[in-house]
Write a protein that holds these residues in place. Structure first.
Motif, PDB file in Angstrom:
ATOM      1  N   ARG A 263      35.497  20.738  61.023  1.00  0.00           N
ATOM      2  CA  ARG A 263      34.862  20.214  62.245  1.00  0.00           C
ATOM      3  C   ARG A 263      35.767  19.263  63.008  1.00  0.00           C
ATOM      4  O   ARG A 263      35.720  19.207  64.224  1.00  0.00           O
ATOM      5  N   ILE A 264      36.604  18.472  62.303  1.00  0.00           N
ATOM      6  CA  ILE A 264      37.501  17.562  63.021  1.00  0.00           C
ATOM      7  C   ILE A 264      38.804  18.248  63.406  1.00  0.00           C
ATOM      8  O   ILE A 264      39.683  17.626  63.982  1.00  0.00           O
ATOM      9  N   GLY A 265      38.926  19.522  63.078  1.00  0.00           N
ATOM     10  CA  GLY A 265      40.062  20.291  63.549  1.00  0.00           C
ATOM     11  C   GLY A 265      41.306  20.226  62.699  1.00  0.00           C
ATOM     12  O   GLY A 265      42.393  20.533  63.159  1.00  0.00           O
ATOM     13  N   ARG A 266      41.199  19.818  61.445  1.00  0.00           N
ATOM     14  CA  ARG A 266      42.384  19.727  60.608  1.00  0.00           C
ATOM     15  C   ARG A 266      42.538  20.910  59.668  1.00  0.00           C
ATOM     16  O   ARG A 266      43.637  21.294  59.348  1.00  0.00           O
ATOM     17  N   VAL A 267      41.486  21.439  59.160  1.00  0.00           N
ATOM     18  CA  VAL A 267      41.536  22.653  58.342  1.00  0.00           C
ATOM     19  C   VAL A 267      40.691  23.656  59.104  1.00  0.00           C
ATOM     20  O   VAL A 267      39.479  23.667  58.988  1.00  0.00           O
ATOM     21  N   ARG A 268      41.352  24.430  59.931  1.00  0.00           N
ATOM     22  CA  ARG A 268      40.583  25.271  60.836  1.00  0.00           C
ATOM     23  C   ARG A 268      40.280  26.638  60.241  1.00  0.00           C
ATOM     24  O   ARG A 268      41.063  27.194  59.479  1.00  0.00           O
ATOM     25  N   VAL A 269      39.147  27.145  60.626  1.00  0.00           N
ATOM     26  CA  VAL A 269      38.710  28.467  60.194  1.00  0.00           C
ATOM     27  C   VAL A 269      39.421  29.499  61.064  1.00  0.00           C
ATOM     28  O   VAL A 269      39.446  29.374  62.288  1.00  0.00           O
ATOM     29  N   VAL A 270      40.016  30.487  60.424  1.00  0.00           N
ATOM     30  CA  VAL A 270      40.665  31.566  61.175  1.00  0.00           C
ATOM     31  C   VAL A 270      39.601  32.519  61.693  1.00  0.00           C
ATOM     32  O   VAL A 270      39.648  32.942  62.842  1.00  0.00           O
ATOM     33  N   GLU A 271      38.649  32.830  60.841  1.00  0.00           N
ATOM     34  CA  GLU A 271      37.552  33.707  61.259  1.00  0.00           C
ATOM     35  C   GLU A 271      36.343  33.473  60.375  1.00  0.00           C
ATOM     36  O   GLU A 271      36.428  32.857  59.330  1.00  0.00           O
ATOM     37  N   ARG A 272      35.228  33.960  60.842  1.00  0.00           N
ATOM     38  CA  ARG A 272      33.995  33.929  60.066  1.00  0.00           C
ATOM     39  C   ARG A 272      33.573  35.375  59.831  1.00  0.00           C
ATOM     40  O   ARG A 272      33.467  36.149  60.770  1.00  0.00           O
ATOM     41  N   LEU A 273      33.352  35.691  58.577  1.00  0.00           N
ATOM     42  CA  LEU A 273      32.958  37.044  58.210  1.00  0.00           C
ATOM     43  C   LEU A 273      31.481  37.258  58.528  1.00  0.00           C
ATOM     44  O   LEU A 273      30.734  36.286  58.690  1.00  0.00           O
ATOM     45  N   PRO A 274      31.023  38.509  58.631  1.00  0.00           N
ATOM     46  CA  PRO A 274      29.614  38.775  58.937  1.00  0.00           C
ATOM     47  C   PRO A 274      28.633  38.108  57.966  1.00  0.00           C
ATOM     48  O   PRO A 274      27.528  37.748  58.352  1.00  0.00           O
ATOM     49  N   ASN A 275      29.058  37.900  56.713  1.00  0.00           N
ATOM     50  CA  ASN A 275      28.180  37.260  55.734  1.00  0.00           C
ATOM     51  C   ASN A 275      28.205  35.730  55.854  1.00  0.00           C
ATOM     52  O   ASN A 275      27.590  35.030  55.062  1.00  0.00           O
ATOM     53  N   GLY A 276      28.936  35.185  56.832  1.00  0.00           N
ATOM     54  CA  GLY A 276      28.974  33.746  57.063  1.00  0.00           C
ATOM     55  C   GLY A 276      30.123  33.036  56.374  1.00  0.00           C
ATOM     56  O   GLY A 276      30.345  31.851  56.606  1.00  0.00           O
TER      57      GLY A 276
END
Length: 139
Positions: free
Chosen positions: A22-35
């Motif tokens: 959320r603070i932008g330091r370990v960012r999510v590359v993508e979210r899979l359909p299962n969340g």
């Protein structure tokens, strides 16, 4: 890399990862359909840096400045200055704690050296009055 794989890495902790996302330091590359969240490979390194910074007492706001979004964009001068400032803060806190400890040890010693025939409440009053006068040795 999924969050579960990060959890299995040595030294990683699962619970703070979404907040660092959320603070932008370990960012999510993508979210899979299962969340499930998928993190980049360098997330382990970034997470390690965040955990070290957290252990050193950095706030989340300070960590945003300290830990880069990408390791290649690290600002050496900012990092050095930030670390030096935190070291100075830690040293000041250590000095404050040492002074507090010395004062408490002196009070404890004075309380233990209660004169004969004086009750505990009177002794506490005696010690506190000496403390208030700022005497270095409470005897």
């Amino acid at each position: 890399m999924k969050i579960g794989m990060l959890r299995r890495r040595p030294g990683s902790s699962l619970s703070p990862i979404p907040s660092y996302d959320r603070i932008g330091r370990v960012r999510v590359v993508e979210r899979l359909p299962n969340g499930y969240r998928v993190y980049p490979e360098n997330a382990v390194v970034i997470l390690g840096l965040v955990l070290v910074a957290q252990d050193a007492g950095f706030t989340l706001e300070e960590m945003q400045m300290l830990v880069p979004r990408e390791l290649a964009s690290w600002d050496h001068d900012l990092l050095t200055a930030t670390l030096a400032r935190k070291i100075a803060e830690i040293e000041a806190e250590q000095a404050r704690l040492a002074a507090s400890k010395a004062q408490l040890l002196a009070i404890t010693e004075a309380m233990a050296g209660r004169p004969d025939g004086i009750d505990c409440a009177s002794n506490a009053e005696r010690v506190l009055s000496l403390t208030m006068l700022g005497r270095a040795h409470l005897t």
